[in-house]
Write an enzyme that holds these catalytic residues in place. Sequence first.
Site, PDB file in Angstrom:
ATOM      1  N   LYS A 151       0.808  -1.218   0.000  1.00 39.37           N
ATOM      2  CA  LYS A 151       0.000   0.000   0.000  1.00 39.37           C
ATOM      3  C   LYS A 151       0.844   1.272   0.000  1.00 39.37           C
ATOM      4  O   LYS A 151       0.340   2.351  -0.289  1.00 39.37           O
ATOM      5  CB  LYS A 151      -0.963  -0.021   1.179  1.00 39.37           C
TER       6      LYS A 151
HETATM    7  C1  LIG Z   1      -2.906  -7.078   3.871  1.00 43.21           C
HETATM    8  C2  LIG Z   1      -3.563  -6.702   2.592  1.00 43.21           C
HETATM    9  N1  LIG Z   1      -3.677  -7.616   1.636  1.00 43.21           N
HETATM   10  C3  LIG Z   1      -4.293  -7.334   0.457  1.00 43.21           C
HETATM   11  C4  LIG Z   1      -4.835  -6.100   0.211  1.00 43.21           C
HETATM   12  C5  LIG Z   1      -5.561  -5.868  -1.105  1.00 43.21           C
HETATM   13  O1  LIG Z   1      -4.944  -4.930  -1.897  1.00 43.21           O
HETATM   14  P1  LIG Z   1      -5.867  -3.981  -2.790  1.00 43.21           P
HETATM   15  O2  LIG Z   1      -6.567  -3.070  -1.872  1.00 43.21           O
HETATM   16  O3  LIG Z   1      -4.906  -3.288  -3.697  1.00 43.21           O
HETATM   17  O4  LIG Z   1      -6.813  -4.877  -3.544  1.00 43.21           O
HETATM   18  C6  LIG Z   1      -4.758  -5.133   1.202  1.00 43.21           C
HETATM   19  C7  LIG Z   1      -5.381  -3.856   1.000  1.00 43.21           C
HETATM   20  O5  LIG Z   1      -5.514  -3.088   1.919  1.00 43.21           O
HETATM   21  C8  LIG Z   1      -4.085  -5.432   2.414  1.00 43.21           C
HETATM   22  O6  LIG Z   1      -3.961  -4.555   3.408  1.00 43.21           O
END
Ligand SMILES: Cc1ncc(COP(=O)(O)O)c(C=O)c1O
Length: 457
Positions: A43
């Site tokens: 992120k």
């Molecule tokens: C630990 C974790 N995994 C996966 C994701 C998923 O990513 P995206 O929001 O880009 O789909 C997030 C998103 O906040 C996350 O914090």
Amino acid sequence: MYYNNIIETIGNTPLVKLNATADHLKSTILAKVEYFNPGNSVKDRMALKMIEEAEKKGLLKPGGTIIEGTSGNTGMGLALAAAVKGYRCIFTMADKQSQEKIDILRAVGAEVIVCPTSVAPEDPRSYYSVARTLAKEIPNSIYMNQYDNPANTVAHIETTGPEIWEQTEGKITHLVAGMGTCGTICGIGTYLKEQNPDIKIIGVDTYGSVFKKLHETGVFDEKEIYPYLTEGIGEDIVPDNCNMEVIDHIIKVTDKDAALMTRKLARLEGLFVGWSCGSAVQGALEYAYSQQLGKDDLMVVILPDHGTRYLGKVYNDNWMSDHNFLDKETQLTAKQILGMKEKPAVMVYMDKNQKLSEALKIMRQQGISQIPVKENGEIIGSLTESRVLNAVLDDPALKESAVSSVMSDPLPFVLPSTRIEIISKLINQENPAVLVQGEKGEVDIITKFDLINVLAN
Ligand SMILES: Cc1ncc(COP(=O)(O)O)c(C=O)c1O
């Protein structure tokens, strides 16, 4: 060479080959390890991009306040950039998120407001609504809204996608990523499909989320929504960043399977990662296996964050047992396995100078397949039936020679507290058994048969 500030170190994360967890597959699986970013998650990339775009549009001015609803990682990315650029941060989080995540955000100077998880998104108490309300009330503030903010996807079109294409020299055939705001999967997917439209984009969702049914039927089904534990993926809304056209297939992974795979990655690959990483790898392995991917297939799976944020949950045995995520078999210790033996083993040793013919007799009489070898009371080696057999079949005269002439290294030692997972890793072709060193120095033995015995119970 140095960086002017920490946010310049974002990106260019490594691709690491999965071995023990994927060696049953023909295809190669590479993990994109995003905890190498300064905020320890994927992120960081989109957080910086959202800030830069808001600055460019004049929506974020010096001394301004950044407001966001986050599962923790976006908050961390925003907080690090805000610390460098001099902005204030206020984050709303659902109370299902780990205490570690809340504490970490406060540690980097953010204000955190914890909201109830089990309320509808439009409920004024939800972490989405509270963030929106705050942004209306606080002057010179901006609600970043990672769910609908296009900068989220653009960050991955501009950075993560090109990195993966370059690191795989354009040989990638499959991309696997968890779906939350969908910025990661849709950004990377858009870029990779522009390079090669044949690349398959596989999404990983969780039970209790709307994505898989929506992708397969076009239907937003409220009945698909119910509380779940995995953090960071799955949704009860459809973010604007979710472009289903980019995605070829979606797999759902349970909280339990994701948690068990997360622990396995730490123990078998040395990848100390977060819960949704376990979801992503479990989904990737299931897809690769079900599609029988071949040796020319190259799969990249995104690992979004670090394990430190899940010490109180996925990596905590009590928490895992309380949630029935740990099968009792996987928790067995050497002491318990010894306790489950039909009859306690009488430890048989041989002296290094004894003859092989005696070893054959003992193995037959005692019905055992391995014998530790001693010299002056010290264990210096081990004798296994396969080595004795091969030696004597090669040259029967060897029957009269000393066991030291065909013995192999001593069997590995474990402690009474050592768990079956470690023991099963030690027992292999070379080592048909392990020795257990008791508290009082007594030695006992656990063989392959003993493991089968306890697992069969
Ligand atoms: C630990 C974790 N995994 C996966 C994701 C998923 O990513 P995206 O929001 O880009 O789909 C997030 C998103 O906040 C996350 O914090």
